[in-house]
Motif scaffolding. Structure first.
Motif, mmCIF file in Angstrom:
data_model
loop_
_atom_site.group_PDB
_atom_site.id
_atom_site.type_symbol
_atom_site.label_atom_id
_atom_site.label_comp_id
_atom_site.label_asym_id
_atom_site.label_seq_id
_atom_site.Cartn_x
_atom_site.Cartn_y
_atom_site.Cartn_z
ATOM 1 N N VAL A 61 1.269 -1.388 0.226
ATOM 2 C CA VAL A 61 0.163 -0.047 0.101
ATOM 3 C C VAL A 61 1.159 1.319 -0.203
ATOM 4 C CG1 VAL A 61 -1.857 1.108 1.291
ATOM 5 C CG2 VAL A 61 -2.047 -1.496 1.182
ATOM 6 N N LEU A 62 0.428 1.991 -1.051
ATOM 7 C CA LEU A 62 1.390 2.857 -1.247
ATOM 8 C C LEU A 62 0.658 4.432 -1.032
ATOM 9 C CD1 LEU A 62 3.959 1.659 -4.096
ATOM 10 C CD2 LEU A 62 4.744 2.372 -1.701
ATOM 11 N N ILE A 63 0.973 5.458 -0.260
ATOM 12 C CA ILE A 63 1.097 7.156 -0.081
ATOM 13 C C ILE A 63 1.742 7.730 -1.302
ATOM 14 C CG2 ILE A 63 -0.886 9.098 1.242
ATOM 15 C CD1 ILE A 63 -0.861 6.767 3.210
ATOM 16 N N ASN A 64 1.202 8.395 -2.032
ATOM 17 C CA ASN A 64 2.210 9.396 -2.604
ATOM 18 C C ASN A 64 1.899 10.933 -2.305
ATOM 19 O OD1 ASN A 64 0.030 10.569 -4.373
ATOM 20 N ND2 ASN A 64 0.680 10.084 -6.476
ATOM 21 N N LYS A 65 3.290 12.050 -3.204
ATOM 22 C CA LYS A 65 2.510 13.709 -1.912
ATOM 23 C C LYS A 65 1.902 13.881 -2.328
ATOM 24 C CE LYS A 65 5.312 14.303 -6.607
ATOM 25 N NZ LYS A 65 3.668 16.004 -7.238
ATOM 26 N N ASP A 66 0.588 13.652 -3.486
ATOM 27 C CA ASP A 66 -0.376 14.222 -3.794
ATOM 28 C C ASP A 66 -1.160 13.673 -2.904
ATOM 29 O OD1 ASP A 66 0.947 16.203 -6.103
ATOM 30 O OD2 ASP A 66 0.724 14.115 -7.263
ATOM 31 N N ASN A 67 -1.301 12.314 -1.898
ATOM 32 C CA ASN A 67 -2.319 11.876 -0.848
ATOM 33 C C ASN A 67 -2.752 10.988 -2.216
ATOM 34 O OD1 ASN A 67 -1.559 12.970 0.985
ATOM 35 N ND2 ASN A 67 -1.679 15.269 0.244
ATOM 36 N N ARG A 68 -2.551 10.063 -2.938
ATOM 37 C CA ARG A 68 -3.034 9.390 -3.730
ATOM 38 C C ARG A 68 -2.834 7.852 -3.267
ATOM 39 N NH1 ARG A 68 -3.027 12.555 -9.399
ATOM 40 N NH2 ARG A 68 -4.653 14.202 -8.963
ATOM 41 N N LEU A 69 -3.745 7.180 -3.467
ATOM 42 C CA LEU A 69 -3.418 5.955 -2.485
ATOM 43 C C LEU A 69 -3.132 5.037 -3.869
ATOM 44 C CD1 LEU A 69 -3.546 4.125 -0.278
ATOM 45 C CD2 LEU A 69 -5.761 3.108 -0.777
ATOM 46 N N ALA A 70 -1.906 3.859 -3.953
ATOM 47 C CA ALA A 70 -2.009 2.475 -4.620
ATOM 48 C C ALA A 70 -2.354 2.013 -4.092
ATOM 49 C CB ALA A 70 -0.160 3.243 -5.634
ATOM 50 N N ILE A 71 -2.028 0.444 -4.646
ATOM 51 C CA ILE A 71 -2.439 -0.446 -3.861
ATOM 52 C C ILE A 71 -1.699 -1.797 -4.936
ATOM 53 C CG2 ILE A 71 -3.726 -2.465 -2.963
ATOM 54 C CD1 ILE A 71 -6.214 -0.360 -2.313
ATOM 55 N N GLU A 72 -0.753 -2.492 -4.433
ATOM 56 C CA GLU A 72 -0.225 -3.611 -5.234
ATOM 57 C C GLU A 72 0.105 -2.673 -6.916
ATOM 58 O OE1 GLU A 72 0.573 -5.651 -3.113
ATOM 59 O OE2 GLU A 72 -0.252 -7.311 -4.473
ATOM 60 N N GLY A 73 -0.061 -1.991 -6.633
ATOM 61 C CA GLY A 73 1.005 -0.689 -7.758
ATOM 62 C C GLY A 73 0.015 -0.505 -8.874
ATOM 63 N N GLU A 74 -1.413 -0.182 -8.138
ATOM 64 C CA GLU A 74 -2.343 0.155 -9.701
ATOM 65 C C GLU A 74 -3.156 1.482 -8.257
ATOM 66 O OE1 GLU A 74 -2.622 0.098 -11.908
ATOM 67 O OE2 GLU A 74 -1.160 -1.948 -12.143
ATOM 68 N N PRO A 75 -3.291 2.553 -9.478
ATOM 69 C CA PRO A 75 -4.231 3.528 -8.593
ATOM 70 C C PRO A 75 -5.494 3.038 -7.584
ATOM 71 C CG PRO A 75 -3.591 4.173 -10.241
ATOM 72 C CD PRO A 75 -3.275 3.381 -10.449
ATOM 73 N N ALA A 76 -6.032 3.024 -7.373
ATOM 74 C CA ALA A 76 -7.095 2.914 -5.661
ATOM 75 C C ALA A 76 -7.886 3.909 -5.159
ATOM 76 C CB ALA A 76 -6.850 1.670 -4.740
ATOM 77 N N ASP A 77 -8.822 3.870 -5.138
ATOM 78 C CA ASP A 77 -9.633 4.637 -3.794
ATOM 79 C C ASP A 77 -9.239 4.434 -2.380
ATOM 80 O OD1 ASP A 77 -12.464 5.971 -2.425
ATOM 81 O OD2 ASP A 77 -12.732 6.841 -4.289
ATOM 82 N N PHE A 78 -9.604 5.122 -1.411
ATOM 83 C CA PHE A 78 -9.460 4.785 -0.236
ATOM 84 C C PHE A 78 -10.386 3.985 0.088
ATOM 85 C CE2 PHE A 78 -7.100 8.693 -0.816
ATOM 86 C CZ PHE A 78 -5.958 8.167 -0.151
ATOM 87 N N ASN A 79 -11.888 3.992 -0.229
ATOM 88 C CA ASN A 79 -12.703 3.453 0.187
ATOM 89 C C ASN A 79 -12.861 1.911 0.434
ATOM 90 O OD1 ASN A 79 -14.250 5.768 1.014
ATOM 91 N ND2 ASN A 79 -15.439 6.154 -0.746
ATOM 92 N N GLU A 80 -11.992 0.863 -0.872
ATOM 93 C CA GLU A 80 -11.706 -0.064 -1.194
ATOM 94 C C GLU A 80 -11.130 -1.000 -0.472
ATOM 95 O OE1 GLU A 80 -10.067 -1.060 -4.682
ATOM 96 O OE2 GLU A 80 -10.621 1.294 -5.292
ATOM 97 N N LEU A 81 -9.632 -0.195 0.649
ATOM 98 C CA LEU A 81 -8.943 -0.635 1.641
ATOM 99 C C LEU A 81 -9.528 -1.391 1.860
ATOM 100 C CD1 LEU A 81 -5.653 -0.739 1.596
ATOM 101 C CD2 LEU A 81 -6.390 1.668 3.071
ATOM 102 N N THR A 82 -10.429 -0.730 3.211
ATOM 103 C CA THR A 82 -9.773 -2.683 3.547
ATOM 104 C C THR A 82 -10.691 -3.454 3.887
ATOM 105 O OG1 THR A 82 -11.364 -0.172 6.083
ATOM 106 C CG2 THR A 82 -12.167 -3.091 5.653
ATOM 107 N N ASP A 83 -11.516 -3.722 2.273
ATOM 108 C CA ASP A 83 -12.128 -5.091 2.057
ATOM 109 C C ASP A 83 -11.663 -5.561 0.843
ATOM 110 O OD1 ASP A 83 -15.073 -4.565 2.896
ATOM 111 O OD2 ASP A 83 -15.821 -3.635 1.116
ATOM 112 N N ARG A 84 -10.407 -4.429 0.422
ATOM 113 C CA ARG A 84 -9.486 -5.790 -0.387
ATOM 114 C C ARG A 84 -7.929 -6.224 0.511
ATOM 115 N NH1 ARG A 84 -7.274 -2.802 -5.511
ATOM 116 N NH2 ARG A 84 -6.168 -4.258 -5.199
ATOM 117 N N THR A 85 -8.413 -5.542 1.723
ATOM 118 C CA THR A 85 -7.427 -6.267 2.812
ATOM 119 C C THR A 85 -7.786 -7.158 3.491
ATOM 120 O OG1 THR A 85 -6.035 -4.028 3.816
ATOM 121 C CG2 THR A 85 -5.341 -5.644 4.923
ATOM 122 N N ILE A 86 -9.056 -7.733 3.604
ATOM 123 C CA ILE A 86 -9.786 -8.491 4.304
ATOM 124 C C ILE A 86 -9.576 -9.074 2.931
ATOM 125 C CG2 ILE A 86 -11.373 -9.278 4.830
ATOM 126 C CD1 ILE A 86 -12.364 -6.232 6.640
#
Length: 208
Positions: A61-86
């Protein structure tokens, strides 16, 4: 002869030094402790090597300088992080791209062979109480850019911790009929063995 009340430079320095000592001794200072996660200790050299080879067990899980999220190298929405981690931790469909699941009985055999009595007892209790459940090998790797906002970092961290808590609650309700917080200390230990809070938080760096 010095007049009454006259203080030379040396005496002034002595008084200033004594006052400094007094304030250092009597003043309490708050020190920021920071945020950290303590990962469980590795069980043996063979498993460490196994984990290095199997990148599937690391959820990046990465957060860049623009406060954007990437999961497994792909742009992702913050709302999907918990479900994808589960989904990563539980791997319900036994996907080769998600975390490996190891039977408690296998962990018990390994612990016995390594002479780790306490660990073996925990795995044995899992088998006896829960019918040989799967134990996740998943680790979440959280990395942020130096320019990431603190609020964003905390939001992401909380979402990841929430995923572990949900996994623990679901397991506790299935096998013990209660949520994790309502269990006694011994049963909580069993649940934590199935879903250890394995979060690796690296030092901030430059992330595009």
């Amino acid at each position: 002869m010095r007049q009454v009340g006259e203080i030379n430079a040396s005496s002034q320095a002595d008084i200033a030094f004594l006052l400094l000592i007094f304030f250092l001794v009597t003043t309490s200072m708050n020190v920021d402790q920071g945020l950290f996660r303590q990962l469980p200790p590795p069980s043996d050299g063979q498993e460490q090597e196994h984990e290095k080879i199997n990148e599937r067990n690391i959820f990046i899980v990465l957060i860049n300088k623009d406060n954007r999220l990437a999961i497994e190298g792909e742009p992702a929405d913050f709302n999907e992080l918990t479900d994808r981690t589960i989904r990563f931790l539980t791997n319900p469909a036994n996907s080769e791209n998600l975390a490996e699941q190891v039977k408690a009985s296998k962990k018990y055999d390994d612990a016995v062979a390594a002479g780790k009595t306490e660990e073996a007892a925990t795995y044995k209790a899992l088998v006896d109480r829960c019918g040989d459940p799967n134990i996740t090998r998943g680790v979440v790797s959280l990395q942020n850019d130096r320019g990431t906002k603190y609020e964003t970092y905390i939001q992401v961290q909380n979402s990841i911790v929430a995923a572990f808590n949900i996994c623990r609650d679901n397991f506790a309700k299935e096998y013990f009929g209660k949520i994790y917080d309502e269990l006694n200390a011994d049963d909580q230990k069993l649940v934590k063995t199935v879903f250890p809070l394995s979060i690796s938080e690296a030092e901030p760096r430059s992330i595009k």
